[in-house]
Design an enzyme around this catalytic site. Structure first.
Site, PDB file in Angstrom:
ATOM      1  N   GLY A  10       0.825  -1.197   0.000  1.00 33.41           N
ATOM      2  CA  GLY A  10       0.000   0.000   0.000  1.00 33.41           C
ATOM      3  C   GLY A  10       0.861   1.251   0.000  1.00 33.41           C
ATOM      4  O   GLY A  10       2.094   1.199   0.071  1.00 33.41           O
ATOM      5  N   PHE A  11       0.205   2.393  -0.051  1.00 25.60           N
ATOM      6  CA  PHE A  11       0.897   3.681  -0.122  1.00 25.60           C
ATOM      7  C   PHE A  11       1.826   3.895   1.067  1.00 25.60           C
ATOM      8  O   PHE A  11       3.048   4.037   0.916  1.00 25.60           O
ATOM      9  CB  PHE A  11      -0.156   4.790  -0.235  1.00 25.60           C
ATOM     10  N   ASP A  31       1.091  -8.742   2.054  1.00 27.42           N
ATOM     11  CA  ASP A  31       0.000  -7.979   1.444  1.00 27.42           C
ATOM     12  C   ASP A  31      -0.837  -8.947   0.619  1.00 27.42           C
ATOM     13  O   ASP A  31      -0.282  -9.810  -0.059  1.00 27.42           O
ATOM     14  CB  ASP A  31       0.538  -6.861   0.547  1.00 27.42           C
ATOM     15  N   ASP A  56      -3.324 -12.719   3.263  1.00 21.94           N
ATOM     16  CA  ASP A  56      -4.385 -11.948   3.908  1.00 21.94           C
ATOM     17  C   ASP A  56      -4.311 -12.208   5.406  1.00 21.94           C
ATOM     18  O   ASP A  56      -4.442 -13.354   5.846  1.00 21.94           O
ATOM     19  CB  ASP A  56      -5.742 -12.386   3.358  1.00 21.94           C
ATOM     20  N   ASN A  99      -5.241 -11.777  14.851  1.00 23.69           N
ATOM     21  CA  ASN A  99      -4.175 -12.673  14.401  1.00 23.69           C
ATOM     22  C   ASN A  99      -2.797 -12.072  14.639  1.00 23.69           C
ATOM     23  O   ASN A  99      -1.857 -12.768  15.049  1.00 23.69           O
ATOM     24  CB  ASN A  99      -4.348 -13.000  12.916  1.00 23.69           C
ATOM     25  N   TYR A 145     -15.119   1.513   8.174  1.00 17.86           N
ATOM     26  CA  TYR A 145     -13.747   1.951   8.429  1.00 17.86           C
ATOM     27  C   TYR A 145     -13.628   2.638   9.786  1.00 17.86           C
ATOM     28  O   TYR A 145     -12.785   2.270  10.613  1.00 17.86           O
ATOM     29  CB  TYR A 145     -13.285   2.884   7.320  1.00 17.86           C
ATOM     30  N   LYS A 149     -11.816   0.675  12.811  1.00 19.62           N
ATOM     31  CA  LYS A 149     -10.580   1.151  13.431  1.00 19.62           C
ATOM     32  C   LYS A 149     -10.768   1.408  14.927  1.00 19.62           C
ATOM     33  O   LYS A 149      -9.846   1.197  15.727  1.00 19.62           O
ATOM     34  CB  LYS A 149     -10.108   2.425  12.719  1.00 19.62           C
ATOM     35  N   TYR A 159      -6.278  -6.534  24.777  1.00 19.13           N
ATOM     36  CA  TYR A 159      -5.399  -7.694  24.587  1.00 19.13           C
ATOM     37  C   TYR A 159      -4.050  -7.419  25.248  1.00 19.13           C
ATOM     38  O   TYR A 159      -3.497  -8.291  25.934  1.00 19.13           O
ATOM     39  CB  TYR A 159      -5.224  -7.956  23.093  1.00 19.13           C
TER      40      TYR A 159
END
Length: 311
Positions: A10-11, A31, A56, A99, A145, A149, A159
């Site tokens: 990604g960017f 990725d 993934d 994960n 999103y 987040k 956690y």
């Protein structure tokens, strides 16, 4: 150190890998290439200390060997993805982050998680401090999103408290620079692509909504400082220089010597009216603040788009 970077194609992920490699770190990049660019993975793979795995993170992580740090930049983040990839976004912010936390617990590795200014929603506090809880529509078109987040932050926090995992949360504000997706749907790449192609520059609403644009090299420096710090609380990373979207459109038109007209479209639903970080915590705890002026950052970004866009 040996470092795992998720979302490496990604960017922002690409630029993080590039900086870590320049710092002589060994980097494993993951990725799934759903929104990451294969060209970014290819360019990184040309470096001897970089290993790329297409994967993934919603699925259990593959065997990557021992790592010391994990930088999590894996999540579709463009508005154009909030419709077709809404469930993927929610999955990566929940199952994917879980994960990574399990992986860090097993490895004894430290996690740097790239959160977002979108956790503040359409803020009623301005500028936004980390203590602000936000103003988010939990069922709106951006909720996958924004709330994804927010859940990731809650998951990481609890956690870490229960299992003792070292975790850092960076709230990333609007970031720009070379290697942004031309079709990413955000204001700056839209404006630059439209201006270079002689198309109308489209501004949603009257353009009075504000953003604070941080050049990508400044952000990457902040992420690395955050990862290596002892700061357990979330930290805003962004440029506190606020500018209206209409002003940015005008700046892009001047920089590109474009004659494209600026046209106004209907406002986007739940689009934040203002966005500006309070970076007091970053200055005091990380010794960080952005250094690249917007005029210089925009010039470099326009030059990159000009060199890569096809007529």
């Amino acid at each position: 150190m040996r470092i795992l970077v998720t979302g490496c194609a990604g960017f922002i992920g690409y630029h993080v890998c590039e900086r870590l490699l320049a710092d002589d770190q060994d980097v494993v990049g993951l990725d799934n290439l759903s929104t990451g660019q294969p060209g970014n993975a290819h360019d990184l793979s040309g470096q001897a200390r970089f290993t790329f795995l297409q994967h993934d993170i919603v699925q259990p992580l593959p065997a990557v060997g021992r790592v010391d740090r994990v930088y999590n930049l894996a999540c579709p983040a463009s508005p154009v993805d909030f419709g077709p990839r809404r469930l993927d976004i929610l999955a990566v912010c929940s199952l994917g982050v879980w994960n990574l936390l399990d992986f860090c617990r097993e490895q004894g590795a430290r996690l740097l998680h790239a959160s977002t200014s979108e956790v503040y929603g359409d803020p009623q506090e301005h500028p936004q401090r980390e203590s602000y809880w936000g103003h988010v529509n939990p069922i709106g078109p951006r909720a996958c999103y924004d709330e994804g987040k927010r859940f990731a932050e809650a998951l990481i926090t609890h956690y870490a408290r229960q299992h003792g995992v070292a975790a850092r949360i960076a709230r990333v504000f609007n970031t720009y620079g070379p290697r942004m997706r031309a079709d990413d749907g955000r204001a700056l790449p839209n404006f630059i692509s439209q201006a270079l192609h002689g198309q109308p520059i489209t501004v949603h609403g009257d353009g009075s909504q504000t953003r604070s644009f941080c050049y990508v090299s400044d952000l990457v420096d902040g992420l690395i400082r955050m990862c290596e710090s002892d700061v357990a609380e979330p930290v805003n990373l962004g440029n506190p220089e606020e500018v209206s979207i209409l002003e940015v459109a005008q700046e892009v038109r001047r920089l590109t010597d474009s004659r494209s007209p600026i046209v106004h479209l209907a406002p986007l639903p739940d689009d934040p009216h203002v966005r500006r970080p309070d970076i007091t915590r970053a200055r005091q705890r990380l010794g960080w603040e952005p250094k690249v002026p917007r005029a210089e950052g925009l010039r470099q970004t326009v030059d990159w788009f000009r060199s890569t866009l096809t007529p």
